[in-house]
Motif scaffolding. Structure first.
Motif, PDB file in Angstrom:
ATOM      1  N   GLY A 282      78.408  19.400  29.051  1.00  0.00           N
ATOM      2  CA  GLY A 282      78.470  19.583  27.602  1.00  0.00           C
ATOM      3  C   GLY A 282      79.279  18.568  26.815  1.00  0.00           C
ATOM      4  N   ARG A 283      79.619  17.457  27.420  1.00  0.00           N
ATOM      5  CA  ARG A 283      80.388  16.458  26.669  1.00  0.00           C
ATOM      6  C   ARG A 283      80.192  15.070  27.270  1.00  0.00           C
ATOM      7  NH1 ARG A 283      84.735  14.698  29.603  1.00  0.00           N
ATOM      8  NH2 ARG A 283      85.465  16.069  31.281  1.00  0.00           N
ATOM      9  N   ALA A 284      80.505  14.058  26.422  1.00  0.00           N
ATOM     10  CA  ALA A 284      80.513  12.680  26.908  1.00  0.00           C
ATOM     11  C   ALA A 284      81.754  12.465  27.776  1.00  0.00           C
ATOM     12  CB  ALA A 284      80.525  11.719  25.718  1.00  0.00           C
ATOM     13  N   GLY A 285      81.746  11.375  28.538  1.00  0.00           N
ATOM     14  CA  GLY A 285      82.868  11.088  29.435  1.00  0.00           C
ATOM     15  C   GLY A 285      83.990  10.343  28.731  1.00  0.00           C
ATOM     16  N   ASP A 286      85.118  10.312  29.414  1.00  0.00           N
ATOM     17  CA  ASP A 286      86.258   9.535  28.937  1.00  0.00           C
ATOM     18  C   ASP A 286      86.438   8.348  29.907  1.00  0.00           C
ATOM     19  OD1 ASP A 286      88.848   9.675  27.146  1.00  0.00           O
ATOM     20  OD2 ASP A 286      89.467   9.043  29.160  1.00  0.00           O
ATOM     21  N   PRO A 287      86.774   7.164  29.402  1.00  0.00           N
ATOM     22  CA  PRO A 287      86.922   6.005  30.297  1.00  0.00           C
ATOM     23  C   PRO A 287      87.842   6.261  31.491  1.00  0.00           C
ATOM     24  CG  PRO A 287      86.993   5.289  28.028  1.00  0.00           C
ATOM     25  CD  PRO A 287      86.935   6.787  27.981  1.00  0.00           C
ATOM     26  N   THR A 288      88.876   7.079  31.325  1.00  0.00           N
ATOM     27  CA  THR A 288      89.806   7.328  32.446  1.00  0.00           C
ATOM     28  C   THR A 288      89.096   8.063  33.590  1.00  0.00           C
ATOM     29  OG1 THR A 288      90.541   9.378  31.426  1.00  0.00           O
ATOM     30  CG2 THR A 288      91.874   7.418  30.993  1.00  0.00           C
ATOM     31  N   GLU A 289      88.077   8.862  33.249  1.00  0.00           N
ATOM     32  CA  GLU A 289      87.348   9.600  34.290  1.00  0.00           C
ATOM     33  C   GLU A 289      86.479   8.660  35.126  1.00  0.00           C
ATOM     34  OE1 GLU A 289      86.580  13.965  32.537  1.00  0.00           O
ATOM     35  OE2 GLU A 289      85.831  12.364  31.249  1.00  0.00           O
ATOM     36  N   ILE A 290      86.030   7.583  34.519  1.00  0.00           N
ATOM     37  CA  ILE A 290      85.247   6.584  35.267  1.00  0.00           C
ATOM     38  C   ILE A 290      86.206   5.725  36.106  1.00  0.00           C
ATOM     39  CG2 ILE A 290      83.501   4.774  35.097  1.00  0.00           C
ATOM     40  CD1 ILE A 290      82.700   7.548  33.833  1.00  0.00           C
ATOM     41  N   ALA A 291      87.337   5.336  35.497  1.00  0.00           N
ATOM     42  CA  ALA A 291      88.318   4.486  36.196  1.00  0.00           C
ATOM     43  C   ALA A 291      88.800   5.144  37.485  1.00  0.00           C
ATOM     44  CB  ALA A 291      89.497   4.193  35.272  1.00  0.00           C
ATOM     45  N   LEU A 292      88.961   6.452  37.445  1.00  0.00           N
ATOM     46  CA  LEU A 292      89.403   7.195  38.633  1.00  0.00           C
ATOM     47  C   LEU A 292      88.467   6.933  39.819  1.00  0.00           C
ATOM     48  CD1 LEU A 292      91.391   9.602  39.395  1.00  0.00           C
ATOM     49  CD2 LEU A 292      89.467  11.090  38.904  1.00  0.00           C
TER      50      LEU A 292
END
Ligand SMILES: NC(=O)c1ccc[n+]([C@@H]2O[C@H](COP(=O)([O-])OP(=O)(O)OC[C@H]3O[C@@H](n4cnc5c(N)ncnc54)[C@H](O)[C@@H]3O)[C@@H](O)[C@H]2O)c1
Length: 243
Positions: A208-218
């Motif tokens: 239900g939401r777009a991602g945050d860059p920190t979630e990809i960096a992880l």
């Protein structure tokens, strides 16, 4: 053994910046490359970082930046190919120059940087993380060429993983879902339309939401540290690719 060294392209913004921040926090040295010198300002004073204004589509600039990292730090342990551009528009309207630019940056740029750093990655038995996209895995209308460029990145990832496995180098990609970065406004989309685009995509994301860059960096960092996974394109997308 000295500190591990990462080269991060597109470090001036979005996923590249979030990745560089995380790698620095983990004690790695980071060489941040970006076409935008202004974008790299945040990184320029960091004691464990170097920056270079590099257009990844230009072999000479890539070669010079590679030499700079080699002479400064003498090693490269991982490469994150995050420099990329987005294009939206139906087939009927897409312009030749825009398609060329898209494949130049997303496909040729990823190729040139990986090729330049291959000797260093082989020497360190290192890792490459590319940025593909959910739209490479699932068809969407209105951004077919962007999707095709990211599908190319996915397949380059698998092929390079096979080529480089004998040298102990791992090559993986992430396929992020829509993540709130400057990539949309940089593609010429009005801010109000970006909000609408992300809201439309979010409606199709199970979480239900777009991602945050920190979630990809992880996940970039996990793929760097893992020593057994290679040749995979891992969706990090709130479930979008399975919905
Ligand atoms: N944001 C998303 O929703 C999303 C989703 C899936 C995949 N991706 C991919 O992740 C990667 C990073 O995207 P982002 O959202 O952080 O975008 P962004 O626009 O925030 O950052 C991309 C960076 O790449 C740099 N860049 C562009 N062209 C370059 C060139 N020729 N040479 C060197 N640097 C160049 C830009 O200056 C910018 O700093 C891209 O490959 C993108 O396709 C993004």
């Amino acid at each position: 053994m000295g500190e591990r060294v990462a080269v991060v392209t597109g470090a001036g913004s979005g996923l590249g910046r979030a990745t560089a921040e995380r790698l620095l926090a983990q004690g790695m040295r980071v060489a941040g490359w970006d076409i935008s010198q202004d974008g790299l300002e945040w990184l320029s004073q960091h004691p464990s970082a170097s920056t270079a204004a590099v257009d990844v589509t230009d072999p000479e600039q890539v070669g010079a930046a590679t030499e700079q990292v080699r002479s400064a730090w003498g090693r490269v342990d991982c490469l994150v190919n995050s420099a990329g551009i987005f294009l939206v528009g139906p087939l009927a309207e897409v312009e030749t120059s825009a398609v060329r630019a898209l494949f130049d940056v997303n496909v040729l740029g990823t190729t040139l940087v990986t090729q330049a750093l291959m000797p260093d990655l082989i020497a360190s038995r290192g890792a490459v993380v590319n940025l593909s996209s959910t739209v490479a895995l699932r068809a969407t209308a209105s951004n077919s060429h962007y999707a095709a460029s990211k599908a190319a990145v996915a397949q380059l990832t698998r092929c390079w993983a096979l080529e480089l496995a004998p040298h102990g180098v791992r090559v993986n990609a992430l396929a992020p879902g829509p993540t709130n970065t400057a990539i949309y406004t940089s593609a010429g989309i009005e801010p109000a339309d970006v909000a609408a685009l992300l809201a439309d995509r979010a409606a199709r994301i199970p979480m239900g939401r777009a991602g945050d860059p920190t979630e990809i960096a992880l996940w970039v960092v996990r793929l760097i540290d893992d020593e057994w996974v290679t040749g995979h394109v891992i969706p990090v997308d709130g479930g979008m690719s399975i919905a």
